[in-house]
Scaffold this active site. Structure first.
Site, PDB file in Angstrom:
ATOM      1  N   ARG A  33      -1.585 -17.296  75.042  1.00 20.28           N
ATOM      2  CA  ARG A  33      -0.483 -16.352  75.178  1.00 20.28           C
ATOM      3  C   ARG A  33      -1.047 -14.991  75.584  1.00 20.28           C
ATOM      4  NH1 ARG A  33       1.905 -12.739  70.844  1.00 20.28           N
ATOM      5  NH2 ARG A  33       3.932 -12.092  71.649  1.00 20.28           N
TER       6      ARG A  33
ATOM      7  N   HIS B 154       4.706  -6.380  76.154  1.00 24.21           N
ATOM      8  CA  HIS B 154       4.005  -6.148  74.894  1.00 24.21           C
ATOM      9  C   HIS B 154       3.674  -4.648  74.829  1.00 24.21           C
ATOM     10  CE1 HIS B 154       1.535  -8.407  71.654  1.00 24.21           C
ATOM     11  NE2 HIS B 154       1.455  -7.113  71.354  1.00 24.21           N
TER      12      HIS B 154
ATOM     13  N   GLU C 275       7.809  -8.446  69.559  1.00 30.26           N
ATOM     14  CA  GLU C 275       8.102  -7.587  68.411  1.00 30.26           C
ATOM     15  C   GLU C 275       8.900  -6.341  68.753  1.00 30.26           C
ATOM     16  OE1 GLU C 275       4.597  -6.703  66.132  1.00 30.26           O
ATOM     17  OE2 GLU C 275       4.136  -8.802  65.768  1.00 30.26           O
TER      18      GLU C 275
ATOM     19  N   ASN D  15       5.775 -13.934  64.658  1.00 29.60           N
ATOM     20  CA  ASN D  15       4.501 -13.317  64.289  1.00 29.60           C
ATOM     21  C   ASN D  15       4.544 -13.010  62.801  1.00 29.60           C
ATOM     22  OD1 ASN D  15       4.014 -13.358  67.013  1.00 29.60           O
ATOM     23  ND2 ASN D  15       4.036 -11.133  67.302  1.00 29.60           N
TER      24      ASN D  15
ATOM     25  N   TYR E 218       2.163 -11.764  59.359  1.00 29.66           N
ATOM     26  CA  TYR E 218       0.907 -11.287  58.780  1.00 29.66           C
ATOM     27  C   TYR E 218       0.941 -11.168  57.258  1.00 29.66           C
ATOM     28  CZ  TYR E 218      -0.616 -10.452  63.529  1.00 29.66           C
ATOM     29  OH  TYR E 218      -0.967 -10.642  64.833  1.00 29.66           O
TER      30      TYR E 218
ATOM     31  N   GLU F  12       1.765 -15.345  66.671  1.00 34.45           N
ATOM     32  CA  GLU F  12       0.644 -14.534  66.166  1.00 34.45           C
ATOM     33  C   GLU F  12       0.490 -14.762  64.673  1.00 34.45           C
ATOM     34  OE1 GLU F  12       0.694 -10.273  66.875  1.00 34.45           O
ATOM     35  OE2 GLU F  12       1.388 -10.573  68.924  1.00 34.45           O
TER      36      GLU F  12
HETATM   37  C1  FCB Z   1       1.176  -7.285  65.999  1.00 38.10           C
HETATM   38  C2  FCB Z   1       1.062  -7.012  67.470  1.00 38.10           C
HETATM   39  C3  FCB Z   1      -0.291  -7.331  68.053  1.00 38.10           C
HETATM   40  C4  FCB Z   1      -1.422  -6.967  67.117  1.00 38.10           C
HETATM   41  C5  FCB Z   1      -1.169  -7.501  65.738  1.00 38.10           C
HETATM   42  C6  FCB Z   1      -2.258  -7.211  64.743  1.00 38.10           C
HETATM   43  O1  FCB Z   1       2.152  -6.465  65.462  1.00 38.10           O
HETATM   44  O2  FCB Z   1       2.010  -7.775  68.178  1.00 38.10           O
HETATM   45  O3  FCB Z   1      -0.387  -6.678  69.288  1.00 38.10           O
HETATM   46  O4  FCB Z   1      -1.667  -5.634  67.143  1.00 38.10           O
HETATM   47  O5  FCB Z   1       0.046  -7.008  65.242  1.00 38.10           O
END
Ligand code: FCB
Length: 460
Positions: free
Chosen positions: A77, A121, A166, A294, A296, A362
């Protein structure tokens, strides 16, 4: 630990973004983006780092694709830099900019790697930024024109197209808290940006489809919003408010026909939503074939009348919500490690917005290179066991969601390479491949070798 197998055809890959890796900021007619301007403005990015050179991927893409092939990636990607394609955001297409993506796509296909294109992006052409950026409705229309131009060049070889990455970050961090480009701090601008980003997505999705695109989607960073106390009604109300501002403000119009009432009420208490016109929600609701997720870390909140709220990124939450500080173990970003949040998030989205296949576009973690892991003169070794543990935990969480019936099609690790981490500059390393920024030498970390094994076994 038990062995886990993923479904047949599960897509294994890695993700990057143009501004974070390409460099070559002035090559071949590329225009200036809002991230060029922002990063060159003193005080905005850690130690004044910019994406001018980054990983020099623009010149080293062949080496990078060879590395992807070595690791066995099935998908890659990447994002297309709008200012390479249309230096001023509108008007004539710059063929030399498109040539780069043309070469990249061919190199990927030669190695049997599926290209997954992200059209935006965050690197908006500065010329559009000068006219209000995403606060200006016209930007949404320009985005659809740009998307069509990229499709015209790559559509014969790229089957998976995603519009935005995002939009939460573009809108709220770009125009609300100001920690991202263009650095504005104005709730009215943030909400206008949310709407115009969504509108741009809808217009582009329709344009791509009309041009023949088979798989069209968008990537969000939905939050797994949790209450501090499961039994507290005040905390439940805080969850609903934050979920509305972060998740349902996007998911509603994209997948449920329009903005949720409670979200519109909240927005209207803060700003006059003059940006919302008749027919917009219909445009935004263009059918999609894929939703990129995405993930985290989770978000824990409590409902408190003296709560500090989430600042410009969560307009109107002050005096209502307390965002709880993350609890360890933390990554180098200070982000909480909670794989169960990924399972909850996938299950929730699949349940509330059924019928759309999901792809983890992500997931990953920043950790410092441990001292002593680089051997002077000899080959660099980065023994990133903390990153392996993070990825292992999240893959198990993804597998759990699949076993509970979620239609999850694949997993893309963030990131292939250490890169320019936005306001943090180069000091935060997310790569499974180490980049020495002085020599541009790439060295797979232990996590890359581990991931290579996972891919070859299709499981853990
Ligand atoms: C996300 C972004 C990516 C990267 C990660 C850690 O928010 O999409 O570009 O910075 O975080």
């Amino acid at each position: 630990m038990t062995q886990l197998r993923f479904p047949e055809n599960f897509l294994w890959g890695a993700a990057t973004a143009a501004y974070q890796i390409e460099g070559a900021a002035r090559d071949d007619g590329r225009g200036t983006s809002i991230w060029d301007t922002f990063s060159r403005t003193p005080g905005k990015v850690h130690q004044g780092h910019t994406g001018d050179v980054a990983c020099d991927h623009y010149h080293r893409y062949a080496e990078d694709v060879a590395l992807m092939a070595e690791l066995g990636l099935g998908a890659y990607r990447f994002s297309v830099a709008w200012p390479r394609v249309q230096p001023d955001g509108t008007g004539p297409v710059n063929p030399r900019g498109l040539d780069f993506y043309d070469r990249l796509v061919d190199a990927l296909l030669d190695r049997g790697i599926d290209p997954i294109v992200t059209l935006y992006h965050w690197d908006l052409p500065q010329a559009l930024g000068d006219r209000g950026g995403w606060t200006n409705r016209a930007t949404a229309e320009h985005f659809a024109t740009y998307a069509t131009a990229v499709y015209g060049r790559l559509g014969d070889r790229v089957s998976v197209w995603t519009t935005l990455n995002e939009p939460w970050c573009s809108a709220y961090l770009g125009y609300g808290s100001g920690v991202h480009a263009p650095g504005e701090q104005d709730p009215a601008a943030a909400f206008a940006a949310v709407h115009h980003l969504l509108l741009g997505h809808g217009l582009a999705a329709r344009a791509l489809r009309a041009a023949g695109a088979r798989t069209v989607g968008i990537t969000l960073n939905p939050a797994d919003v949790r209450p501090a106390d499961e039994s507290s009604a005040a905390d439940a109300a805080a969850v609903r408010l934050v979920d509305g501002l972060h998740n349902r403000i996007f998911l509603g119009p994209l997948l449920a026909g329009g903005y949720p009432e409670d979200v519109l009420e909240h927005v209207s208490r803060l700003v006059e939503p003059t940006f919302l016109r008749d027919g917009d929600e219909k445009q935004i609701a263009a059918p999609i074939d894929l939703l990129g997720i995405n993930y985290y870390q989770p978000t824990y909140v409590a409902g408190r009348p003296d709560g500090a709220g989430g600042g410009g990124a969560y307009p109107g939450t002050d005096g209502a919500v307390e965002f709880l500080p993350p609890v360890g173990p933390l990554t180098e970003m200070g982000w909480m490690v909670e794989p169960a949040g990924l399972t909850r998030l996938l299950e929730r989205i699949a349940a509330d917005y059924p019928g759309v296949p999901l792809l983890i576009t992500e997931n990953g973690a920043a950790y410092p290179d441990k001292p002593g892991t680089e051997s002077p003169g000899g080959p660099i070794q980065v023994a990133d066991s903390d990153r392996i543990a993070y990825l292992d935990g999240h893959l198990r969480a993804a597998h759990e969601a699949i076993s509970r019936g979620v239609d999850l099609r694949g997993y893309l690790v963030w990131s292939l390479l250490d890169n320019f981490e936005w306001a943090e500059g180069y000091r935060k390393r997310f790569g499974i491949v180490h980049v020495d920024y002085l020599t541009q030498r790439r060295t797979p970390k232990s996590s890359a070798r581990w991931y290579q094994e996972v891919i070859s076994r299709n499981g853990l």
